[in-house]
Design a protein around this motif. Structure first.
Motif, PDB file in Angstrom:
ATOM      1  N   ALA A 188      20.389 -12.599  23.969  1.00 53.87           N
ATOM      2  CA  ALA A 188      20.843 -14.151  23.725  1.00 53.87           C
ATOM      3  C   ALA A 188      21.617 -14.478  25.103  1.00 53.87           C
ATOM      4  O   ALA A 188      21.375 -15.881  25.440  1.00 53.87           O
ATOM      5  CB  ALA A 188      22.115 -13.991  22.873  1.00 53.87           C
ATOM      6  N   ASN A 189      22.200 -13.766  25.914  1.00 56.34           N
ATOM      7  CA  ASN A 189      22.741 -14.353  27.366  1.00 56.34           C
ATOM      8  C   ASN A 189      21.489 -14.497  28.152  1.00 56.34           C
ATOM      9  O   ASN A 189      21.685 -15.736  28.942  1.00 56.34           O
ATOM     10  CB  ASN A 189      23.700 -13.145  27.872  1.00 56.34           C
ATOM     11  N   GLN A 190      20.363 -13.697  28.217  1.00 63.05           N
ATOM     12  CA  GLN A 190      19.327 -13.945  28.908  1.00 63.05           C
ATOM     13  C   GLN A 190      18.682 -15.405  28.762  1.00 63.05           C
ATOM     14  O   GLN A 190      18.395 -16.124  29.388  1.00 63.05           O
ATOM     15  CB  GLN A 190      18.259 -12.949  28.697  1.00 63.05           C
ATOM     16  N   TYR A 191      18.710 -15.691  27.389  1.00 62.41           N
ATOM     17  CA  TYR A 191      18.219 -17.022  26.961  1.00 62.41           C
ATOM     18  C   TYR A 191      19.189 -18.032  26.877  1.00 62.41           C
ATOM     19  O   TYR A 191      18.966 -19.370  26.370  1.00 62.41           O
ATOM     20  CB  TYR A 191      17.364 -16.961  25.557  1.00 62.41           C
ATOM     21  N   GLN A 192      20.534 -17.756  27.301  1.00 62.06           N
ATOM     22  CA  GLN A 192      21.702 -18.741  27.380  1.00 62.06           C
ATOM     23  C   GLN A 192      21.844 -19.298  26.053  1.00 62.06           C
ATOM     24  O   GLN A 192      21.893 -20.748  26.175  1.00 62.06           O
ATOM     25  CB  GLN A 192      21.180 -19.782  28.501  1.00 62.06           C
ATOM     26  N   ILE A 193      21.804 -18.762  25.135  1.00 61.81           N
ATOM     27  CA  ILE A 193      21.936 -19.183  23.828  1.00 61.81           C
ATOM     28  C   ILE A 193      23.738 -19.902  23.567  1.00 61.81           C
ATOM     29  O   ILE A 193      24.519 -18.937  23.828  1.00 61.81           O
ATOM     30  CB  ILE A 193      21.841 -18.190  22.674  1.00 61.81           C
ATOM     31  N   GLN A 194      23.690 -20.758  23.343  1.00 61.60           N
ATOM     32  CA  GLN A 194      25.025 -21.629  22.730  1.00 61.60           C
ATOM     33  C   GLN A 194      25.035 -21.763  21.444  1.00 61.60           C
ATOM     34  O   GLN A 194      25.737 -20.883  20.541  1.00 61.60           O
ATOM     35  CB  GLN A 194      25.312 -22.977  23.694  1.00 61.60           C
ATOM     36  N   PRO A 195      24.644 -22.655  20.827  1.00 70.74           N
ATOM     37  CA  PRO A 195      24.598 -23.030  19.318  1.00 70.74           C
ATOM     38  C   PRO A 195      23.552 -21.898  18.562  1.00 70.74           C
ATOM     39  O   PRO A 195      22.629 -21.559  19.177  1.00 70.74           O
ATOM     40  CB  PRO A 195      24.258 -24.460  19.239  1.00 70.74           C
ATOM     41  N   ILE A 196      24.030 -21.478  17.610  1.00 71.82           N
ATOM     42  CA  ILE A 196      22.951 -20.711  16.721  1.00 71.82           C
ATOM     43  C   ILE A 196      22.886 -21.612  15.450  1.00 71.82           C
ATOM     44  O   ILE A 196      24.008 -21.985  14.899  1.00 71.82           O
ATOM     45  CB  ILE A 196      23.254 -19.263  16.449  1.00 71.82           C
ATOM     46  N   PRO A 197      21.784 -21.490  14.678  1.00 72.85           N
ATOM     47  CA  PRO A 197      20.660 -21.058  15.258  1.00 72.85           C
ATOM     48  C   PRO A 197      20.021 -21.911  16.308  1.00 72.85           C
ATOM     49  O   PRO A 197      20.118 -22.870  16.635  1.00 72.85           O
ATOM     50  CB  PRO A 197      19.504 -20.950  14.074  1.00 72.85           C
ATOM     51  N   SER A 198      18.999 -21.002  17.268  1.00 78.58           N
ATOM     52  CA  SER A 198      18.295 -21.607  18.471  1.00 78.58           C
ATOM     53  C   SER A 198      17.047 -21.092  18.247  1.00 78.58           C
ATOM     54  O   SER A 198      17.156 -20.009  17.905  1.00 78.58           O
ATOM     55  CB  SER A 198      19.036 -21.384  19.724  1.00 78.58           C
ATOM     56  N   SER A 199      15.936 -21.757  18.366  1.00 83.30           N
ATOM     57  CA  SER A 199      14.543 -21.433  18.310  1.00 83.30           C
ATOM     58  C   SER A 199      13.895 -21.969  19.684  1.00 83.30           C
ATOM     59  O   SER A 199      14.080 -23.021  19.982  1.00 83.30           O
ATOM     60  CB  SER A 199      13.836 -21.832  16.933  1.00 83.30           C
ATOM     61  N   PHE A 200      12.680 -21.052  19.778  1.00 80.52           N
ATOM     62  CA  PHE A 200      11.764 -21.246  20.771  1.00 80.52           C
ATOM     63  C   PHE A 200      10.374 -20.959  20.382  1.00 80.52           C
ATOM     64  O   PHE A 200      10.171 -19.878  19.616  1.00 80.52           O
ATOM     65  CB  PHE A 200      11.916 -20.262  22.076  1.00 80.52           C
ATOM     66  N   MET A 201       9.656 -22.008  20.322  1.00 78.59           N
ATOM     67  CA  MET A 201       8.312 -22.019  19.965  1.00 78.59           C
ATOM     68  C   MET A 201       7.449 -21.897  21.272  1.00 78.59           C
ATOM     69  O   MET A 201       7.589 -22.581  22.096  1.00 78.59           O
ATOM     70  CB  MET A 201       7.679 -23.375  19.405  1.00 78.59           C
ATOM     71  N   ILE A 202       6.767 -20.435  21.123  1.00 79.07           N
ATOM     72  CA  ILE A 202       5.870 -20.085  22.307  1.00 79.07           C
ATOM     73  C   ILE A 202       4.479 -19.991  22.037  1.00 79.07           C
ATOM     74  O   ILE A 202       4.139 -19.240  20.854  1.00 79.07           O
ATOM     75  CB  ILE A 202       6.686 -18.732  22.754  1.00 79.07           C
ATOM     76  N   ASP A 203       3.896 -20.536  22.782  1.00 83.13           N
ATOM     77  CA  ASP A 203       2.108 -20.718  22.550  1.00 83.13           C
ATOM     78  C   ASP A 203       1.557 -19.343  23.011  1.00 83.13           C
ATOM     79  O   ASP A 203       2.081 -18.326  23.560  1.00 83.13           O
ATOM     80  CB  ASP A 203       1.467 -21.705  23.350  1.00 83.13           C
TER      81      ASP A 203
END
Length: 199
Positions: A158-173
């Motif tokens: 979560a820290n690596q992805y700099q998550i602030q609000p949750i939920p947070s999502s990343f769509m990855i191809d």
């Protein structure tokens, strides 16, 4: 007396100018683009910048178009999962917690999305923020989730992805590149819409 005051003022101004020049050069050196990899070496950085020109943006980072930072976590079932193991597939990485109302609202749509589309969902639970690990197990059973639930027990990812609000999502191809990021809950229609834009 006046000469002493003038000398002190001029000396102070000179010292401030030197300090300002040194600090601005440090700021310039540190203001490069953020690369979200704790293990980046100088060689990796040079390789990234040389490949950027020849092969497009191959930078590891958190912006749309960047290669998503790799991570390794253990699932609720005890299996080890790495993001890079899913290269070649479309992946949704979602950060969530059981105590988060928008996360709870989003989960049924995520399960429907997982069932209806050829998507891998990696739901990363911020385990350090949970009262007990059994809360996560009960949540998964209650919502009948069939996709992998990963346990971020120290919130390192979560820290690596700099998550602030949750939920947070990343769509990855399928090339491992971030195509969309959502800071907040997504509904089923938005998930499908962003999924269909990815290759």
């Amino acid at each position: 007396m006046k000469k002493t005051i003038i000398i002190v003022i001029i000396t102070g101004m000179f010292a401030w100018a030197v300090y300002d020049v040194i600090n601005s050069s440090k700021d310039t050196a540190n203001s490069g683009d953020y690369v979200a990899r704790e293990d980046t070496t100088e060689e990796d950085t040079n390789e990234d910048s040389s490949n950027e020109d020849s092969e497009g943006n191959n930078k590891v980072g958190l912006e749309v178009g960047n290669i998503a930072p790799d991570f390794e976590l253990t699932t609720l079932n005890g299996d080890t999962v790495k993001l890079s193991d899913y290269r070649g597939q479309r992946v949704m990485v979602n950060f969530w917690a059981t105590w988060c109302p928008p996360c709870r609202a989003e989960m049924p749509d995520m399960e429907k999305f997982h069932q209806n589309k050829d998507i891998t969902i990696l739901a990363i639970n911020l385990t350090e923020t949970e009262s007990t690990k059994s809360d996560v197990t009960e949540f998964v059973e209650k919502f009948e989730l069939t996709f992998p639930v990963l346990m971020d027990e120290t919130v390192k990812v979560a820290n690596q992805y700099q998550i602030q609000p949750i939920p947070s999502s990343f769509m990855i191809d399928s090339n491992g590149r971030i195509q969309y990021k959502a800071l907040g809950a997504m509904n089923y229609e938005l998930m499908v819409q962003e999924f269909e834009k990815m290759k």
